[in-house]
Each structure stands twice: as structure tokens, then as C-alpha cells.
Design a protein around this motif. Sequence first.
Motif, PDB file in Angstrom:
ATOM      1  N   ARG A 110      -3.096   0.868   7.021  1.00  0.00           N
ATOM      2  CA  ARG A 110      -3.749   1.286   8.610  1.00  0.00           C
ATOM      3  C   ARG A 110      -2.730   3.612   8.180  1.00  0.00           C
ATOM      4  O   ARG A 110      -3.663   4.226   8.657  1.00  0.00           O
ATOM      5  CB  ARG A 110      -2.940   1.243  10.106  1.00  0.00           C
ATOM      6  N   ALA A 111      -1.921   3.772   8.114  1.00  0.00           N
ATOM      7  CA  ALA A 111      -1.098   4.810   8.005  1.00  0.00           C
ATOM      8  C   ALA A 111      -2.005   5.854   6.147  1.00  0.00           C
ATOM      9  O   ALA A 111      -2.051   6.895   6.895  1.00  0.00           O
ATOM     10  CB  ALA A 111       0.192   4.634   7.260  1.00  0.00           C
TER      11      ALA A 111
ATOM     12  N   ARG B 278       2.647  -9.199   2.221  1.00  0.00           N
ATOM     13  CA  ARG B 278       3.223  -9.265   3.783  1.00  0.00           C
ATOM     14  C   ARG B 278       2.547  -8.486   4.727  1.00  0.00           C
ATOM     15  O   ARG B 278       1.365  -7.556   5.192  1.00  0.00           O
ATOM     16  CB  ARG B 278       4.802  -8.568   3.285  1.00  0.00           C
ATOM     17  N   PRO B 279       2.796  -9.413   5.793  1.00  0.00           N
ATOM     18  CA  PRO B 279       2.088  -8.983   7.488  1.00  0.00           C
ATOM     19  C   PRO B 279       2.617  -6.933   7.342  1.00  0.00           C
ATOM     20  O   PRO B 279       1.820  -6.857   7.786  1.00  0.00           O
ATOM     21  CB  PRO B 279       2.981  -9.471   8.020  1.00  0.00           C
ATOM     22  N   GLU B 280       3.320  -6.472   7.052  1.00  0.00           N
ATOM     23  CA  GLU B 280       4.095  -5.098   6.984  1.00  0.00           C
ATOM     24  C   GLU B 280       2.642  -4.297   6.628  1.00  0.00           C
ATOM     25  O   GLU B 280       2.249  -3.074   6.688  1.00  0.00           O
ATOM     26  CB  GLU B 280       5.691  -4.579   6.894  1.00  0.00           C
TER      27      GLU B 280
ATOM     28  N   PRO C 164       0.718  -1.615  -0.514  1.00  0.00           N
ATOM     29  CA  PRO C 164      -0.183   0.096  -0.615  1.00  0.00           C
ATOM     30  C   PRO C 164       0.546   1.342   0.085  1.00  0.00           C
ATOM     31  O   PRO C 164       0.255   2.632  -0.879  1.00  0.00           O
ATOM     32  CB  PRO C 164      -1.073  -0.102   1.349  1.00  0.00           C
ATOM     33  N   ALA C 165       1.903   1.553   0.597  1.00  0.00           N
ATOM     34  CA  ALA C 165       3.455   2.725   0.513  1.00  0.00           C
ATOM     35  C   ALA C 165       3.760   2.400  -0.183  1.00  0.00           C
ATOM     36  O   ALA C 165       3.742   3.929  -1.376  1.00  0.00           O
ATOM     37  CB  ALA C 165       4.090   2.471   1.327  1.00  0.00           C
TER      38      ALA C 165
ATOM     39  N   PHE D 289     -10.366   1.691  -1.716  1.00  0.00           N
ATOM     40  CA  PHE D 289      -9.756   2.855   0.121  1.00  0.00           C
ATOM     41  C   PHE D 289      -9.138   4.211  -0.636  1.00  0.00           C
ATOM     42  O   PHE D 289      -8.769   4.408  -0.153  1.00  0.00           O
ATOM     43  CB  PHE D 289      -9.017   1.435  -0.051  1.00  0.00           C
ATOM     44  N   TYR D 290      -8.040   3.394  -1.632  1.00  0.00           N
ATOM     45  CA  TYR D 290      -7.211   4.188  -2.488  1.00  0.00           C
ATOM     46  C   TYR D 290      -7.266   5.623  -2.674  1.00  0.00           C
ATOM     47  O   TYR D 290      -6.787   7.018  -2.558  1.00  0.00           O
ATOM     48  CB  TYR D 290      -6.297   3.739  -3.348  1.00  0.00           C
TER      49      TYR D 290
END
Length: 195
Positions: free
Chosen positions: A129-130, A121-123, A46-47, A75-76
Motif C-alpha cells: 500500500r505504501a 508475511r501479513p505486514e 515490498p519495502a 507495479f514496482y
Amino acid sequence: MPTTHLLYLHGFRSSPQSAKSRMMAARVAAEHPSVTWWCPQLPPSPAAAAALIERGTADWPADRMAVVGSSLGGFYATWLAQRRGCRAVVLNPAVDPARDLTAHIGEQTAWHDPQARFFFRPEYIDELRALESGPLHHPERFLAVIAKGDELLDWREMCGRYTGATIRLLEGSDHALSDFDQHIDAVLDFLELAG
């Protein structure tokens, strides 16, 4: 001000080859040839997706741009419209993807090319959330097309997220909006694209 720049953001595991994005691209090309159209392949992170979207639209005029997003792309799209103050159409938008996509951590296949695989990935959950953007600053700039028949997302939650927006609530349909051809005119009308 007519919209001169239009961004389309696909959903999780999807691509610019989705039926909705191809239908939109064809209509924009045929009826609004002066409009700048961009439908990028979004990376799983997402980042990284947000960075790509920001780079690609950095020189677009906020008052003449719009964004359409489906599912996770919705969402984006909401995140971008909140930042830029532009018009947005969301199609069965993901409301809380950080919660919902926790179950999808691991290897995934691309919807339109099962040979293409990526790792969620988990991150990425923290990255989602950010990007949460809170209550709508300008709900009048949003159109939400929401299907009660969506098999993945709760239509009540979607309606609640887009309180104050124009909501096109469909009695049936499905998550993919397989009947999008019946709603594309309403989407295009809302976007007020330049000729």
C-alpha cells in the motif's frame, strides 16, 4: 535521448530466470551491448524490494534509464517510473497487489525453483500500500502490454490503470505472456535503447 540503462523487474514468485527476462537479456546483449542491464532477484518484502531497486539505480540518469516490469514487477516499475520520470513498459501489470496478494499470505514456492521457499508475511500488504503511486504523471512514458486472456488479472482493470498510456491489448495470450516473442520488438522499439 536513447536509453542507456535498463532495469527488468520480475513478478511474484518469479525470478531473473523467467522466460521474458531471459529473452530481453539476450536481445539487449546482442543488439544493444552498450546498455547497462540489471535484472535483480527481488526479495519477498515490498519495502526491501523498493530499497534494493532504489539503491541499484541511484546513480542511473533519469532521462536515459527505463524499466520493464511483469505482473508485480509492473507495479514496482510504475512506482519507480513515477518517482524518476523515466520510461516504463509494464507486462500484465498488477494494479492492486495489496488486495490480490492478501490471499497468498503464508509459505510460497518459487516458480522456477520449487525447492526454494519463502514466506509472504501479513505486514507485506501494508508495504505494498505504501508503494501505491496514484494516477500516472506522464502516461506518454508508459507502454502497457495487456492480455485479455490473463487468467490472474482483469484486463479491463489494467487498461483503466494505464489510461493515456500506449496500450498493446492482446486478444488472447495469458498471464505469463507465453507469446512474448511476438511482442518483444514493440517493447524494444518503445524503449529506444542505445546501440
